[in-house]
Motif scaffolding. Structure first.
Motif, PDB file in Angstrom:
ATOM      1  N   ASP A   1     -20.333 -34.954  28.027  1.00  0.00           N
ATOM      2  CA  ASP A   1     -21.146 -33.865  27.641  1.00  0.00           C
ATOM      3  C   ASP A   1     -21.957 -33.645  26.613  1.00  0.00           C
ATOM      4  OD1 ASP A   1     -19.838 -32.718  30.178  1.00  0.00           O
ATOM      5  OD2 ASP A   1     -18.307 -31.740  29.269  1.00  0.00           O
TER       6      ASP A   1
ATOM      7  N   GLY B   1     -26.911 -31.538  35.259  1.00  0.00           N
ATOM      8  CA  GLY B   1     -25.843 -30.716  35.117  1.00  0.00           C
ATOM      9  C   GLY B   1     -26.266 -29.175  34.918  1.00  0.00           C
TER      10      GLY B   1
ATOM     11  N   SER C   1     -10.490 -32.240  36.414  1.00  0.00           N
ATOM     12  CA  SER C   1     -11.630 -33.168  36.742  1.00  0.00           C
ATOM     13  C   SER C   1     -10.869 -33.836  37.899  1.00  0.00           C
ATOM     14  CB  SER C   1     -11.881 -34.233  35.680  1.00  0.00           C
ATOM     15  OG  SER C   1     -12.597 -33.473  34.372  1.00  0.00           O
TER      16      SER C   1
ATOM     17  N   GLU D   1     -25.973 -32.913  26.770  1.00  0.00           N
ATOM     18  CA  GLU D   1     -26.531 -31.566  26.142  1.00  0.00           C
ATOM     19  C   GLU D   1     -27.825 -32.342  25.283  1.00  0.00           C
ATOM     20  OE1 GLU D   1     -25.181 -28.248  23.084  1.00  0.00           O
ATOM     21  OE2 GLU D   1     -23.663 -29.407  23.639  1.00  0.00           O
TER      22      GLU D   1
ATOM     23  N   GLN E   1     -17.472 -27.391  38.156  1.00  0.00           N
ATOM     24  CA  GLN E   1     -17.350 -28.616  37.487  1.00  0.00           C
ATOM     25  C   GLN E   1     -16.613 -28.246  35.979  1.00  0.00           C
ATOM     26  OE1 GLN E   1     -20.633 -31.219  36.670  1.00  0.00           O
ATOM     27  NE2 GLN E   1     -19.450 -33.111  36.113  1.00  0.00           N
TER      28      GLN E   1
ATOM     29  N   HIS F   1     -15.638 -29.031  32.233  1.00  0.00           N
ATOM     30  CA  HIS F   1     -15.932 -29.480  30.935  1.00  0.00           C
ATOM     31  C   HIS F   1     -15.288 -29.338  29.748  1.00  0.00           C
ATOM     32  CE1 HIS F   1     -20.207 -29.550  32.557  1.00  0.00           C
ATOM     33  NE2 HIS F   1     -19.984 -28.523  33.358  1.00  0.00           N
TER      34      HIS F   1
ATOM     35  N   VAL G   1     -21.002 -38.175  32.453  1.00  0.00           N
ATOM     36  CA  VAL G   1     -20.505 -36.857  32.885  1.00  0.00           C
ATOM     37  C   VAL G   1     -19.868 -37.031  34.397  1.00  0.00           C
ATOM     38  CG1 VAL G   1     -21.540 -34.579  33.769  1.00  0.00           C
ATOM     39  CG2 VAL G   1     -22.298 -35.721  31.628  1.00  0.00           C
TER      40      VAL G   1
ATOM     41  N   VAL H   1     -15.593 -39.581  33.083  1.00  0.00           N
ATOM     42  CA  VAL H   1     -15.491 -38.035  32.296  1.00  0.00           C
ATOM     43  C   VAL H   1     -14.701 -38.259  31.261  1.00  0.00           C
ATOM     44  CG1 VAL H   1     -15.897 -36.919  34.359  1.00  0.00           C
ATOM     45  CG2 VAL H   1     -13.367 -37.320  33.788  1.00  0.00           C
TER      46      VAL H   1
ATOM     47  N   GLN I   1     -15.322 -28.606  26.750  1.00  0.00           N
ATOM     48  CA  GLN I   1     -15.290 -27.509  25.888  1.00  0.00           C
ATOM     49  C   GLN I   1     -14.375 -26.446  26.502  1.00  0.00           C
ATOM     50  OE1 GLN I   1     -17.815 -29.019  26.894  1.00  0.00           O
ATOM     51  NE2 GLN I   1     -19.674 -27.652  27.193  1.00  0.00           N
ATOM     52  N   SER I   2     -14.103 -26.380  27.703  1.00  0.00           N
ATOM     53  CA  SER I   2     -13.570 -25.233  28.245  1.00  0.00           C
ATOM     54  C   SER I   2     -11.841 -25.313  28.337  1.00  0.00           C
ATOM     55  CB  SER I   2     -14.110 -25.113  29.847  1.00  0.00           C
ATOM     56  OG  SER I   2     -15.471 -25.006  29.768  1.00  0.00           O
TER      57      SER I   2
ATOM     58  N   PHE J   1      -8.298 -31.041  30.806  1.00  0.00           N
ATOM     59  CA  PHE J   1      -9.278 -31.410  31.270  1.00  0.00           C
ATOM     60  C   PHE J   1      -9.537 -32.543  32.221  1.00  0.00           C
ATOM     61  CE2 PHE J   1     -12.954 -34.722  30.497  1.00  0.00           C
ATOM     62  CZ  PHE J   1     -13.969 -33.732  31.189  1.00  0.00           C
TER      63      PHE J   1
END
Length: 723
Positions: free
Chosen positions: A173, A217, A267, A177, A251, A253, A334, A338, A255-256, A263
């Motif tokens: 990710d 993304g 995923s 970014e 989807q 990520h 991504v 992942v 950081q969530s 995570f």
């Protein structure tokens, strides 16, 4: 001058256009010498060895041209250099602290957070300079150049300076970014164009755009255009698009999630939903996969293949879209893996680069490839070609993070970091005005850097002279004190104190003193000679002041001594001061006082001053003849007798010694100054002048005898020399 240039243009030209043949026929050639301090050269005409010798009665002056292979930084470049040097200094303070607190502290969270902040400061300054130069019509470096610095530093921060505790976290990710920030695709114009159409899927750019935003993304743009398919004629496409939209929006990520395990689980479940969509997509009959304009099924299959993380699909889609290896690598982290970690990224990138190599003519691309590949040393070699600033500051950060070797190369005597920092310092040295920043970088590079910095400091142009001619008046001294002196010599001294370079500081003070002597600012010259503890130099300053009496007369001499007299008391109290030179200064001050009293017609005190200089032994023997000649006018004064009988005997005693030693061949020791004062005539004229003094003394003794031995009209007083 760019790094690709292989010649230097001299201005004005050493050889005028069309005169090369005449220059060669004259028996001359062009020679040059490279400066040991920087990339500058001295270019000058010289006589060829095989050319016939031409006798010349005089010395022929030849022009010397100074040229540099480095272009001095422009104003906006200087601003960038100055601002980022503050960050560099902060990192040096951090590493210096680490040396005293140990390597463990350097690897602590506190230190890591500071290094990360400083790295991001570099990134932000590069970004600001990119924005600024992009709006300028003419800049030494284009906006695109600073954009390249911005992307390289930003990538370095993402890959090598993550937040503390995230070093081993999935990196996909973060890379995506970075890619979206610095390499925007698809363009905003493409999206605006499609959003203005009633049936956007009929446009040839619709599906490439939809695939690209999915690959990047950009779920909002993707779901928006998937929503436009609600009016498509194909029931299958409408249904599949409706199912695809929530998948893009949900989807997972990193950081969530608070934990990587959560995570990874999310995923995995999300991938199950993508697989379910693949099954439905594969069940669409062949005859329904084309809408008469486009094979929508192939395009949608590519999108689902990207979401599935199929590497062959991602690779093919990127090639079709004109994307490069960066987009493939980011998409891999991504969609394909992942949980891809930083330490595993080089292996993935290596596979990608085998099929999609970077552009070797694009230095920015080569730096990115080296950073992705986990090869910091190679990244520095490409960065040095892109901009020495980039290589120096990245190397500085890399060493603090233990990313490059600290061992010294046996041939160069430098480690990797010091090599690039010193190279950058040499670039800075092309602009003498940047000497403060130049030496700051050099002093951080071990013994070789310290020696280089010493040379730079000792060759800083002092510019002590004010504009226009220098005359011995108060205005000139004021200009020197308030102008360049305070801005240059004071700064060089402060820099020497900061880096504990006492010998260099003294050398600079000696140079400043010599310059002030040439400007006849003897007070300042004396002050700097004292600061340098250069006692022979201080003696030469006093000698020059005394010489002013010979060349300019007593009035000008007295004015010059007024500038050096305040230093006498401080020098007397200075333990390291050598007495012989202090006595010489005392003589200059006392002799000036003598002439001041003569000018004020304070003849009695003037007579006492004259005798006391002999009695106290501060008058140099070379000046005895001059002092005795000065005594003549006092001896011949028609008023009261100014000397006691005993003092007159002292004058006679010194007169006899001068004449006797001159007869013995020591005229240079005793008469040198008097001969210089009298001008032509040499020893004969000087002896004739002393015979006049002898005659004046004889008459004076006769006057003393007439009024009584000892001179009753001479008022005795105790002389106290107050300086």
């Amino acid at each position: 001058m760019s790094s690709t240039d292989h010649h230097l243009n001299l201005f004005p030209p050493l050889i005028q256009a069309g005169h090369t043949k005449q220059f060669i026929q004259s028996g001359k050639s062009i020679s040059f010498a490279q400066s040991p301090l920087d990339q500058s050269h001295a270019v000058f005409p010289s006589t060829r060895q095989e050319a016939p010798s031409i006798k010349n009665s005089g010395v022929e002056e030849q022009p010397v041209f100074f040229a540099s292979s480095e272009t001095s930084p422009s104003s906006e470049r200087r601003l960038f250099i100055g601002d980022t040097s503050i960050i560099f200094a902060a990192l040096q303070n951090l590493t210096s602290t680490a040396q005293s607190r140990g390597q463990d502290w350097l690897q602590s969270q506190e230190t890591h957070n500071v290094i990360r902040k400083l790295t991001l400061d570099y990134v932000n300054f590069a970004r600001e300079c990119w924005i600024h130069t992009s709006s300028q019509d003419s800049s030494q470096f284009s906006g695109d150049h600073y954009r390249s610095l911005y992307t390289c530093l930003s990538l370095f921060a993402v890959l090598y300076v993550p937040e503390y505790g995230y070093e081993d976290a999935p990196v996909g990710d973060d890379i995506m970014e970075w890619l979206n920030v610095h390499f925007i695709e698809p363009s905003t114009e493409e999206g605006d164009h499609l959003s203005g159409l009633d049936r956007p899927w009929e446009d040839e750019t619709f599906w490439p755009y939809l695939v690209r935003v999915t690959l990047r993304g950009l779920s909002k743009a993707a779901t928006f255009f998937l929503g436009t398919l609600s009016t498509h004629s194909s029931d299958h496409l409408r249904r599949l698009a409706q199912q695809l939209s929530p998948l893009l929006q949900t989807q997972p990520h990193l950081q969530s999630f608070e934990a990587e395990r959560d995570f990874a689980y999310a995923s995995h479940r999300w991938k199950d939903k993508v697989q379910a969509l693949r099954i439905e997509l594969d069940n669409v009959p062949e005859v329904d996969r084309h809408d008469g304009i486009e094979n929508w099924w192939d395009r949608l299959s590519d999108i689902v293949g990207v979401l599935e993380g199929r590497s062959e699909v991602i690779h093919r889609v990127c090639e079709d879209l004109g994307a490069d290896w960066r987009e493939v690598s980011a998409s891999w982290g991504v969609f394909t893996d992942v949980r891809l970690r930083r330490q595993d990224l080089p292996e993935v990138v290596s596979q990608v680069l085998d099929d999609m190599p970077p552009d070797p003519t694009n230095l920015e691309d080569m730096v990115h490839a080296a950073l992705f590949s986990g090869d910091p040393a190679k990244a520095l070699s490409h960065a040095a070609l892109l901009d020495p600033w980039l290589a120096a500051h990245m190397a500085d950060l890399m060493q603090a993070l233990s990313l490059i070797e600290k061992e010294t190369n046996e041939d160069s005597g430098l480690n990797i970091r010091d090599f690039y920092v010193l190279s950058y310092a040499q670039y800075l040295h092309a602009d003498p005005a940047l000497w403060r920043i130049t030496v700051a970088y050099m002093f951080s590079c071990g013994e070789i850097g310290v020696r280089s910095a010493d040379e730079v400091l000792m060759h800083v142009p002092l510019r002590l002279r004010s504009v226009g001619s220098i005359t011995p008046n108060e205005g000139s001294a004021h200009n020197l004190k308030s102008g360049d002196l305070a801005g240059v010599v004071k700064d060089t001294n402060a820099t020497c104190y900061e880096y504990q370079r006492e010998e260099v500081r003294r050398t600079i003070c000696r140079i400043a003193a010599q310059t002030f002597v040439q400007a006849k600012e003897y007070g300042l010259a004396l002050s700097y000679s004292s600061s340098a503890e250069d006692w022979p130099g201080l003696g030469r300053v006093v000698d020059r002041v005394l010489q002013e009496y010979i060349s300019a007369g007593p009035e000008q001499f007295t004015r010059y001594v007024a500038g050096i007299a305040p230093s006498l008391q401080a020098l007397r109290m200075q333990s390291g001061a050598q007495g012989i030179f202090i006595h010489r200064l005392m003589f200059a001050v006392r002799y000036a006082e003598f002439h001041q009293r003569l000018a004020n017609r304070d003849l009695q005190d003037a007579a006492w001053d004259l005798v006391s200089m002999f009695q106290d032994g501060i008058a140099p023997k070379s000046w005895w003849g001059v002092l005795l000649c000065d005594a003549q006018q006092l001896l011949q004064y028609d008023g009261v007798l100014l000397f006691s009988y005993a003092n007159a005997c002292i004058l006679l005693q010194h007169l006899e010694e001068v004449i006797a030693r001159t007869d013995q061949g020591s005229s240079d020791e005793y008469l040198r100054v008097l001969i210089s004062k009298l001008g032509c005539g040499g020893t004969t004229k000087a002896l004739r002048a002393l015979q006049g003094v002898r005659l004046a003394l004889a008459k004076y003794f006769a006057r003393c005898t007439m009024i009584g031995t000892g001179g009753k009209h001479v008022t005795e007083r105790k002389f106290s020399a107050a300086v």
